[in-house]
Design an enzyme around this catalytic site. Sequence first.
Site, PDB file in Angstrom:
ATOM      1  N   THR A  56       0.837  -1.198   0.000  1.00 17.58           N
ATOM      2  CA  THR A  56       0.000   0.000   0.000  1.00 17.58           C
ATOM      3  C   THR A  56       0.876   1.253   0.000  1.00 17.58           C
ATOM      4  O   THR A  56       0.438   2.331  -0.382  1.00 17.58           O
ATOM      5  CB  THR A  56      -0.968   0.004   1.214  1.00 17.58           C
ATOM      6  OG1 THR A  56      -1.665  -1.250   1.220  1.00 17.58           O
ATOM      7  CG2 THR A  56      -1.986   1.122   1.141  1.00 17.58           C
ATOM      8  N   TYR A 144       6.135 -12.711   3.621  1.00 15.69           N
ATOM      9  CA  TYR A 144       4.857 -12.305   3.014  1.00 15.69           C
ATOM     10  C   TYR A 144       4.573 -13.341   1.940  1.00 15.69           C
ATOM     11  O   TYR A 144       5.264 -13.388   0.920  1.00 15.69           O
ATOM     12  CB  TYR A 144       5.055 -10.902   2.431  1.00 15.69           C
ATOM     13  CG  TYR A 144       3.867 -10.238   1.771  1.00 15.69           C
ATOM     14  CD1 TYR A 144       2.601 -10.798   1.762  1.00 15.69           C
ATOM     15  CD2 TYR A 144       4.031  -9.005   1.144  1.00 15.69           C
ATOM     16  CE1 TYR A 144       1.530 -10.148   1.163  1.00 15.69           C
ATOM     17  CE2 TYR A 144       2.979  -8.345   0.538  1.00 15.69           C
ATOM     18  CZ  TYR A 144       1.723  -8.918   0.549  1.00 15.69           C
ATOM     19  OH  TYR A 144       0.677  -8.274  -0.046  1.00 15.69           O
ATOM     20  N   LYS A 169       2.750 -13.235   7.052  1.00 15.21           N
ATOM     21  CA  LYS A 169       1.674 -12.475   6.433  1.00 15.21           C
ATOM     22  C   LYS A 169       1.180 -13.348   5.288  1.00 15.21           C
ATOM     23  O   LYS A 169       1.827 -13.472   4.252  1.00 15.21           O
ATOM     24  CB  LYS A 169       2.219 -11.133   5.932  1.00 15.21           C
ATOM     25  CG  LYS A 169       1.191 -10.303   5.207  1.00 15.21           C
ATOM     26  CD  LYS A 169       1.755  -8.950   4.803  1.00 15.21           C
ATOM     27  CE  LYS A 169       0.773  -8.204   3.919  1.00 15.21           C
ATOM     28  NZ  LYS A 169       1.235  -6.868   3.550  1.00 15.21           N
TER      29      LYS A 169
END
Length: 303
Positions: A56, A144, A169
Site C-alpha cells: 500500500t 509475506y 503475512k
Amino acid sequence: MSNVAFETQRAALAEVVAIPVTPFAEDGGVDEAVCRALLRRLLDAGITTLTPNGNTGEFYTLTPQERRTITELTLDEVGGRASVLVGVGHDVPSAVESARHAREFGAQMVMVHQPVHPYVSQAGWVDYHRAIAEAVPELGVVPYIRNPQLRGERLAELADVCPNVIGVKYAVPDAARFAAFARDAGLERFVWVAGLAEPYAPSYFSAGATGFTSGLVNVAPAVSLNMIEALRSGDYPAAMKVWEQIRRFEELRAANGSANNVTVVKEALASLGLCRREVRPPSRTLPEDERAEVAAIAAGWSI
C-alpha cells in the site's frame, strides 16, 4: 534466541498491521511532511503496528533512497509509540541491506516481500528467506506469502534454521488453504497475519489468524479497530457488520486484479483533504466518475 526473546514482536503482529501510503508531493517525490502527518493520525487513533515500504506504500515504485527515507522517517515519527515492521525485498543483497538499515534505525522487525521472480522453487524460497533472516538475527522476520504452491512444511524448515522467523503475512485468497498451511507449518509456532486485509479477516481468524494487515486503516482507523475487537472477542456477527460497511470500498480496490488497490485508498484520503491522490505507474489515478463514489464511502464512515 527462543520465541520468548521475540515476545514483544509476536504480540505486535497480533494486531491491525497498518500499511501506510506513501504520499507524493507536486514534484513527484515523497512528501515527507504529509507522510509524518498521516503516521501521526494513525498513532493518535490507537494503531500500534506499522509496515512502512509495504504494497500500500507502493514499495515497488520507490527508489532505494526513497525506501531508506521512508524507513528513517517512520521510525523517527513513531518513536516508541508503535512497533515498526519494515518491508524489504528485491534481490537478496538489497533485502539484506534494507534489513540492516532498518535495524540500525531501531526497527524490531522486517517483512520480506514475496520474491518477485518467474521461477520460484520451494527450496529456493527457503534459501531466499534464510539469507535475509540470518543477516539480522536480532530482528523478527515475517515472510509475506502470496504463492499458493508453497507448502507449510517449508516454513517450518525455514524456522528450524532461523528462529527469528516468528510470523507470517499470509495472502493467498483461500481460507481452506490457509488453515491447512498454518497447521502444516505449526499453528502455535508462528503468529498468523491475514495478509488480505479486512475482507478476509473473519474467515482467516476463524482458521487461526490473530492479526490482519490493512490499507483501509489509512482512511478510517476506527473501522479497522472495530473489526479486530469483534474478532478477538469471537463476535463474528459484529465483525461481519464491519465487513458489510467496508465491502464496496474493498471491492473497488480488488477489481481488475487489484489494479486500483492503492489508488482507491489515496483517493479516499484526497477526498478528506489528507494527501494528494497521485500514484506512480503502473498504478493510475481513478477516472473522474469513480472518484465521487469513493468520496461518498469515506464520508459515510465515522472518521
